[in-house]
Design a protein around this motif. Structure first.
Motif, PDB file in Angstrom:
ATOM      1  N   GLU A 119       0.513   4.252  12.301  1.00  0.00           N
ATOM      2  CA  GLU A 119       1.590   3.385  12.759  1.00  0.00           C
ATOM      3  C   GLU A 119       1.068   1.980  13.049  1.00  0.00           C
ATOM      4  OE1 GLU A 119       4.254   6.923  14.882  1.00  0.00           O
ATOM      5  OE2 GLU A 119       2.916   5.681  16.085  1.00  0.00           O
ATOM      6  N   ILE A 133       0.586   0.318   9.632  1.00  0.00           N
ATOM      7  CA  ILE A 133       1.852  -0.089   9.027  1.00  0.00           C
ATOM      8  C   ILE A 133       2.416  -1.320   9.731  1.00  0.00           C
ATOM      9  CG2 ILE A 133       4.258   0.620   8.774  1.00  0.00           C
ATOM     10  CD1 ILE A 133       3.198   3.432   8.099  1.00  0.00           C
ATOM     11  N   ASP A 180       2.145   9.952   2.906  1.00  0.00           N
ATOM     12  CA  ASP A 180       3.605   9.874   2.807  1.00  0.00           C
ATOM     13  C   ASP A 180       4.141   8.625   3.510  1.00  0.00           C
ATOM     14  OD1 ASP A 180       3.727  12.220   1.373  1.00  0.00           O
ATOM     15  OD2 ASP A 180       4.132  13.475   3.115  1.00  0.00           O
ATOM     16  N   ALA A 181       3.568   8.319   4.676  1.00  0.00           N
ATOM     17  CA  ALA A 181       4.048   7.159   5.430  1.00  0.00           C
ATOM     18  C   ALA A 181       3.752   5.855   4.684  1.00  0.00           C
ATOM     19  CB  ALA A 181       3.409   7.140   6.813  1.00  0.00           C
ATOM     20  N   VAL A 192       3.321   5.476   1.369  1.00  0.00           N
ATOM     21  CA  VAL A 192       4.165   5.411   0.172  1.00  0.00           C
ATOM     22  C   VAL A 192       5.581   4.988   0.561  1.00  0.00           C
ATOM     23  CG1 VAL A 192       5.230   6.792  -1.649  1.00  0.00           C
ATOM     24  CG2 VAL A 192       2.787   7.026  -1.184  1.00  0.00           C
ATOM     25  N   ALA A 193       6.068   5.495   1.687  1.00  0.00           N
ATOM     26  CA  ALA A 193       7.407   5.116   2.151  1.00  0.00           C
ATOM     27  C   ALA A 193       7.497   3.631   2.470  1.00  0.00           C
ATOM     28  CB  ALA A 193       7.788   5.943   3.379  1.00  0.00           C
ATOM     29  N   GLU A 194       6.372   3.002   2.799  1.00  0.00           N
ATOM     30  CA  GLU A 194       6.347   1.575   3.102  1.00  0.00           C
ATOM     31  C   GLU A 194       6.169   0.723   1.857  1.00  0.00           C
ATOM     32  OE1 GLU A 194       6.835  -0.071   6.001  1.00  0.00           O
ATOM     33  OE2 GLU A 194       7.393   1.861   6.862  1.00  0.00           O
ATOM     34  N   GLY A 195       6.021   1.363   0.699  1.00  0.00           N
ATOM     35  CA  GLY A 195       5.881   0.614  -0.539  1.00  0.00           C
ATOM     36  C   GLY A 195       4.472   0.531  -1.086  1.00  0.00           C
TER      37      GLY A 195
END
Length: 331
Positions: free
Chosen positions: A280, A283, A308-309, A311-314
């Motif tokens: 976190e 990110i 996963d986190a 990839v979710a942020e781009g």
């Protein structure tokens, strides 16, 4: 006029070879590491099997499957067709040979309340290398245990960080074995996610607990390379007591051109650390998701959750690396 054929080695990589050059010479030009010494077919170091195809060895022709095709000397063999060959200890470009060796246990030192640093010494007389970020296997009582190598390849010593808390009975048994035995059998190197040459983009590290070990090795390698791109370290733990080697990041700050680090605590609040899960904090600092190269260090559940986190942020999946993805793939 010479022709060019394709030589496939040990089923994993190929290279072109002309009919006016030996297979060993062509392979070495392409970056393959062949075991070779005499180069005239006497020492037998380059001997291997011809699985398919045809070669000329000195004055006679050999075909796959016929007598002698399992003892081809590739330093004096030239191709007559595309070939598949099997030669022990050949390495593809960038690959290092795997060794099974007996290491001496040099020392065991506590780094905090449940992490110890173990120094192993490789045997003399045999060159054994590894890339920063790779791991080894400790072979104990018929079981193989993976541990990241915490130092880059500089001498005959191997540095391991082993967490042996009350919740890890296997690690406690491993520590007991290392403390009671003068040596241990080791297989190395292993792992496809490492740093050897300088990356062409910023490098971000996200790790938890002893996932710091491979990160340490890779950062030390970047320092050795004189890396000038930005380097970011995010290191997570539950409490301040779970962190170890606290002075190292400050030293790296003076050794790299652009280095910043953040420590994050998940269980308590502390003014010197970020609060929450370590990814976190990463990110929150991430401004250009597609730019950095990410290396993760930690347990399989942590590594996949961070993947996963991100990839979710781009962040492109191809920019995220962790040994877990190879030895503990997602079902």
């Amino acid at each position: 006029m010479s022709r060019t054929y394709t030589i496939t080695v040990n089923g994993k990589a190929s290279f072109p070879c002309r009919t006016d050059q030996t297979i060993v010479d062509a392979g070495q030009q392409a970056g393959f590491g062949f075991p070779v010494a005499c180069r005239n077919g006497v020492c037998l170091r380059c001997q291997g099997r011809l699985l398919s195809g045809d070669v000329r060895q000195k004055s006679h022709t050999l075909h796959a499957g016929e007598a002698g095709s399992d003892e081809v000397l590739y330093c004096v063999a030239v191709p007559l067709s595309d070939c598949e060959i099997d030669v022990p200890e050949v390495t593809a470009p960038g690959e290092l040979p795997v060794h099974n060796v007996h290491c001496q246990v040099d020392s065991i030192d506590p780094l905090n309340h449940d992490v110890s640093r173990v120094w192993l010494r490789l045997p003399a007389g045999k060159r054994i290398g590894w890339h920063a970020g790779q791991y080894l296997m400790l072979n104990i009582d018929g079981e193989a245990y993976p541990f990241s190598i915490a130092n880059h390849c500089a001498d005959r010593r191997l540095e391991l960080h082993i967490r042996h808390g009350d919740d890890n009975s296997a690690a406690r048994d491993i520590m007991a074995h290392l403390q009671q035995s003068p040596g241990v059998d080791v297989t190395l190197p292993a792992g496809l996610r490492f740093i050897d040459g300088p990356p062409q983009q910023p490098v971000w590290f996200i790790c938890g607990s002893t996932g710091f070990a491979p990160v340490k090795a890779m950062i030390e390698r970047l320092i050795e390379l004189g890396f000038e791109q930005p380097v970011r370290l995010f290191w997570g733990a539950r409490t301040p007591q779970d962190l170890y080697l606290p002075d190292l990041p400050a030293q790296w700050q003076g050794a790299l051109a652009d280095f910043h680090y953040t420590t994050a605590l998940s269980d308590i609040r502390h003014p010197d650390h970020a609060e929450g899960l370590v990814h976190e904090a990463a990110i929150e600092a991430l401004r250009e998701p597609a730019l950095p190269l990410f290396f993760l260090g930690g347990s399989p559940p942590m590594a996949w959750a961070v993947f996963d986190a991100l990839v979710a942020e781009g962040v492109p999946a191809s920019n995220i690396h962790c040994d877990v993805f190879d030895y503990a793939p997602r079902d």
